[in-house]
Design a protein around this motif. Structure first.
Motif, PDB file in Angstrom:
ATOM      1  N   GLN A 203       0.824  -1.219   0.000  1.00 55.53           N
ATOM      2  CA  GLN A 203       0.000   0.000   0.000  1.00 55.53           C
ATOM      3  C   GLN A 203       0.854   1.264   0.000  1.00 55.53           C
ATOM      4  O   GLN A 203       0.316   2.369   0.138  1.00 55.53           O
ATOM      5  CB  GLN A 203      -0.931   0.005   1.218  1.00 55.53           C
ATOM      6  CG  GLN A 203      -2.002  -1.067   1.153  1.00 55.53           C
ATOM      7  CD  GLN A 203      -2.847  -1.180   2.407  1.00 55.53           C
ATOM      8  OE1 GLN A 203      -3.097  -2.295   2.840  1.00 55.53           O
ATOM      9  NE2 GLN A 203      -3.277  -0.072   2.995  1.00 55.53           N
ATOM     10  N   GLY A 235      -5.217  -2.604   4.748  1.00 56.62           N
ATOM     11  CA  GLY A 235      -4.317  -2.340   5.868  1.00 56.62           C
ATOM     12  C   GLY A 235      -3.190  -3.347   5.977  1.00 56.62           C
ATOM     13  O   GLY A 235      -2.113  -3.032   6.472  1.00 56.62           O
ATOM     14  N   ALA A 500      -5.198   4.788   6.321  1.00 52.23           N
ATOM     15  CA  ALA A 500      -5.880   5.790   7.151  1.00 52.23           C
ATOM     16  C   ALA A 500      -6.781   6.699   6.311  1.00 52.23           C
ATOM     17  O   ALA A 500      -6.985   7.866   6.648  1.00 52.23           O
ATOM     18  CB  ALA A 500      -4.860   6.607   7.953  1.00 52.23           C
TER      19      ALA A 500
HETATM   20 MO1  MOS Z   1      -5.995   1.223   6.320  1.00 47.12          MO
HETATM   21  S1  MOS Z   1      -6.335  -0.210   7.735  1.00 47.12           S
HETATM   22  O1  MOS Z   1      -5.298   2.456   7.300  1.00 47.12           O
HETATM   23  O2  MOS Z   1      -4.847   0.591   5.262  1.00 47.12           O
END
Ligand code: MOS
Length: 694
Positions: A203, A235, A500
């Motif tokens: 991510q 996440g 987030a």
């Molecule tokens: Mo999200 S759980 O902040 O990738």
């Protein structure tokens, strides 16, 4: 240079949609690479102990096997803060499933066969893997998230609660939950001298770049992380995971590129999960339902390797006016896999507890649950005393009331049935904070009238590159097809993680800033672009420092209608409605998908999902999608999503709040509240399996 409609707010389709549905979009292990080798990890078979011997003789007998790595022979890594990444560095096993060895071979089949043939011997030690409310190891952590205080106290909770006319004291539990993105955690790693390139499913390419640089003792510029397409993360890909370290290590040892895709049955142990929580809520109120005292006390766990303390009580610092309040977090260190972020960490389990408790209070006071929430609406953020930059929870509740037909609802419990089915409906509020993280972007004008915008953003399936293109074209004042936005590589200007719910703001802001300045520079030049083009770089660190203090959060209201089968105990959701207030919605098509995705995940949390810790083996029993149940299409009714037009000048130049996580917050409580309305049974421990209703 005219545009036919405002670019911000238009339902642009995903730029990479065609690539994805035709199978040409490349994920981390899809890239064709010459001389590639394959790696397959060996998970530890004890929950705690020492490796006493690693016998690779049988594995290495296959000529296709290039190497077997373990703590005995793996390259040494430098330290990082994240101890889950110190793979194959020590004989100590901190939890079952932690990697004990790695097989590398010229084919996937040979690697898998070799991994099965490696004999690891252990000296097991006693383990402790079960969280309880009175666990002797409970302690007060220093903080629950970066900078969030563990405990907060306002007024005199004990006295006011003891004297309250109406008192509620209930304990709510959420099980361990696993993210299980469709694309497993996977990487292809290649060395060229001291330069490391990884195609990695994560991510945040910049974040993974920095961690790999630390671990391998190299300058960040030597590390190139590419995450062009990511098949979900929720996440679990917000930080570097051990697979990418193993792939890079193996590629260095065998001097060939290495692909490593974790098999799904290994994910549960090494890619994070949402910690189980035990949450005690006490509310003291007057008979009209005005909350006078509120305590939200959370018990949760971390692993022997640390991990994230689920900040579940933080929502009670935001939601309702409670002049006397206490919010606390206690944690214990167990021999379990390391918990981490899962969609709306903190808010999601916290609001299951708080919004279930508000429903119980409404019933105890005989007040409509929507009216109860309206009565407890604060004028400022209760914990900080700061004004809200915008808060339209009441408008969401009112709009939802109208759309759902809430006024037609008979408040009596278990009062409605169709044959053997009991029918009920419930409501819960949603909230999620508005985060922005410092990021950089560059905008380039070419002499041919085209524009390129660079930012190391990560599109994890949200539509980020599409929305960034809208933001860029809008700021440049040109049509969308003149702008190409490049994301998904750490070679681009550094940017924050897709986490987030902060991506659009954190990346869109510097994109907007660079494009706005580029447009001004071009206007000053009379729109004659120099031959070599014109580039403007922007970062937003100062803009963030200059912001005024406000409490910034998105809000929402969720409504559910359920049917409960009195013969089988099965709960099915008939209707779900979400109404959100999340600033300006920049792309209604991708935004709707985010809300629906979050609510679907919330439905899974309510009815299906949960990992079961086996106390004897120290392992999660659910190791695949046949045992860890996520909602299938047949489980999900049509989900109705709306939003309030919200103008908030205190956010960012686009006026947007994050939308990736708020959709999951409150859904499980709305469904549990509906189950109570249908049956009279209050379920305080998720998931609502048929067995708990029978
Ligand atoms: Mo999200 S759980 O902040 O990738």
């Amino acid at each position: 240079m005219t545009t036919t409609r405002p670019l911000l707010g238009s339902p642009m389709t995903r730029l990479e949609g065609r690539e994805k549905v035709t199978g040409t979009a490349r994920y981390a292990v899809d890239y064709p690479v010459d001389r590639v080798a394959y790696a397959w990890p060996v998970p530890a078979a004890v929950a705690r102990g020492e490796i006493t011997a690693v016998d690779a003789t049988a594995a290495l007998a296959d000529p296709a096997v290039l190497a077997v790595l373990s703590y005995e022979n793996a390259p040494r890594l430098h330290d990082t803060d994240d101890r889950t990444l110190a793979v194959l560095q020590s004989p100590h096993i901190a939890h079952r499933g932690q990697f004990a060895a790695l097989a590398v071979a010229t084919s996937l089949e040979a690697a898998r066969g070799a991994a099965a043939a490696i004999r690891v011997a252990y000296a097991p030690e006693p383990h402790d893997v079960i969280l309880t409310r009175d666990h002797p190891g409970l302690y007060k952590p220093d903080e629950v998230d970066e900078g969030m205080p563990t405990d907060r106290e306002h007024g005199d909770f004990d006295t006011v609660y003891a004297r309250a006319q109406v008192r509620l004291d209930a304990v709510y539990e959420t099980p361990p939950l696993h993210n299980h993105p469709l694309e497993p955690h996977a990487a292809t790693a290649m060395w060229d001298g001291d330069d490391l390139t990884v195609y990695d499913s994560n991510q945040g390419a910049t974040a993974v770049q920095h961690v790999l640089a630390e671990l391998f003792g190299l300058a960040t510029g030597k590390i190139h992380v590419i995450n062009e397409h990511v098949g979900g993360g929720f996440g679990s890909k917000g930080t570097a995971r051990p697979h990418v370290v193993l792939a890079a290590m193996a590629a260095r040892v065998v001097r060939r590129p290495v692909k490593l895709a974790l098999p799904r049955n290994q994910l549960a142990a090494v890619t994070g999960h949402r910690s189980p929580t035990i949450q005690r809520i006490r509310i003291g109120a007057d008979t009209e339902g005005h909350v006078q005292a509120l305590a939200h006390e959370v018990t949760t766990q971390i692993s022997a390797l640390d991990g994230f303390v689920e900040p579940a009580a933080v929502v009670s610092r935001v939601m309702y006016a409670a002049p006397n309040s206490r919010t606390t977090h206690r944690v214990t260190r167990l021999d379990v896999p390391t918990p981490s972020w899962m969609r709306a960490p903190g808010e999601c389990p916290g609001m299951f507890a708080l919004e279930s408790a508000m429903d119980e209070l409404a019933i105890a006071c005989g007040v409509d649950p929507i009216e109860l929430r309206v009565r407890n609406e604060p004028t400022v953020e209760p914990d900080s005393g700061l004004p809200f930059s915008s808060r339209h929870l009441v408008e969401c509740l009112r709009e939802g009331t109208r759309r759902f037909g809430w006024h037609d609802r008979d408040p009596r419990i278990a009062g409605k049935h169709e044959g053997r089915l009991l029918i009920g409906s419930g409501v819960a509020a949603s909230t999620y904070p508005v985060y922005v993280m410092a990021s950089h972007a560059e905008a380039h004008a070419g002499p041919d009238g085209s524009y390129e915008v660079h930012v190391s953003a990560s599109d994890i399936g949200t539509g980020a590159r599409t929305v960034l293109t809208q933001i860029a074209a809008d700021a440049l004042g040109v049509p969308l097809d003149r702008v190409r936005v490049r994301v998904g590589s750490s070679d681009l200007p550094p940017a924050s993680v897709a986490g987030a719910s902060s991506g659009t703001a954190s990346w869109g802001w510097p994109v907007h800033k660079a494009c706005t300045e580029l447009r001004q520079r071009l206007e000053a030049l009379g729109h004659s672009v120099p031959e070599q083009g014109l580039t403007v770089a922007a970062d937003i660190a100062e803009d963030l420092d200059d912001r005024e203090d406000y409490a910034r959060h998105a809000f929402g209201a969720q409504f559910a209608e359920v049917q409960v089968d009195t013969v089988t105990g099965e709960t099915r959701v008939r209707r779900l409605l979400g109404v959100f207030a999340a600033g300006r919605i920049l792309n209604p098509r991708t935004a709707r998908s985010q809300f629906i995705g979050g609510m679907t995940m919330g439905l899974g949390m309510a009815l299906l999902e949960g990992s079961t810790m086996d106390p004897a083996f120290g392992d999660y029993a659910e190791r695949d999608l046949a045992s860890y149940h996520v909602p299938a299409c047949a489980d999900v009714p049509e989900i109705d999503v709306h939003w309030i037009e919200e103008e908030d000048p205190q956010l960012n130049p686009m006026g947007s709040k994050g939308i990736g996580e708020i959709g999951i917050v409150g859904t499980a409580a709305a469904i549990a509240n509906a189950v109570h309305h249908a049956t009279g049974v209050r379920i305080r421990a998720l998931p609502i399996h048929p067995a708990v209703l029978m």
